[in-house]
Structures are given as C-alpha cells and as structure tokens.
Write a protein that holds these residues in place. Structure first.
Motif: not given
Length: 71
Positions: A8, A12, A53, A57, A59
């Motif tokens: 995952k 991403e 991450h 990343y 969201p």
C-alpha cells in the motif's frame, strides 16, 4: 509490518517519484525492486519507507457526501 502495508505504501508513493529528492528516489527504486522479488522489508527499510510516505504523501480532502443526499 505486513506485506499488505508495504504494498500500500509503495503504491501510494509511486505518484510522487518525480517530486522526491535524488537520494529518496534511488532508495524508492530499490524498494520497488525488492518488492518485485517478493521480499519482506526489515524494520530499518520499513521505517525508511514510512518516513518517505509521511514526507511526500498528503491525502486529499474527502468529498462531502451530504450534499448528494439533500432534497
């Protein structure tokens, strides 16, 4: 530290490889190669992947679904 979480995080982060620094992108390429070989990451590699991450990343905002159900 499961294979599912590892996959995952890698999926991403694939979108952000162009925005990564040179050292991070090289490390990410190594992570991708190790994942293709079905290798589980050790704790050091997994912590590095989680840090990458967290750094890259972000969201997006979640859509407001209440507006769809108004009369």
């Amino acid at each position: 530290m499961s294979y599912r979480e590892q996959k995952k995080l890698l999926e991403e982060l694939k979108k952000f490889i162009g925005k990564m620094s040179y050292t991070d992108s090289e490390a990410f390429k190594i992570f991708i190669k190790r994942e293709k070989d079905d290798e589980d990451f050790d704790t050091v590699s997994m912590s590095k992947l989680r840090a990458m991450h967290k750094q890259y990343y972000k969201p997006g905002p979640k859509p407001d679904l209440n507006s769809l159900f108004k009369s």
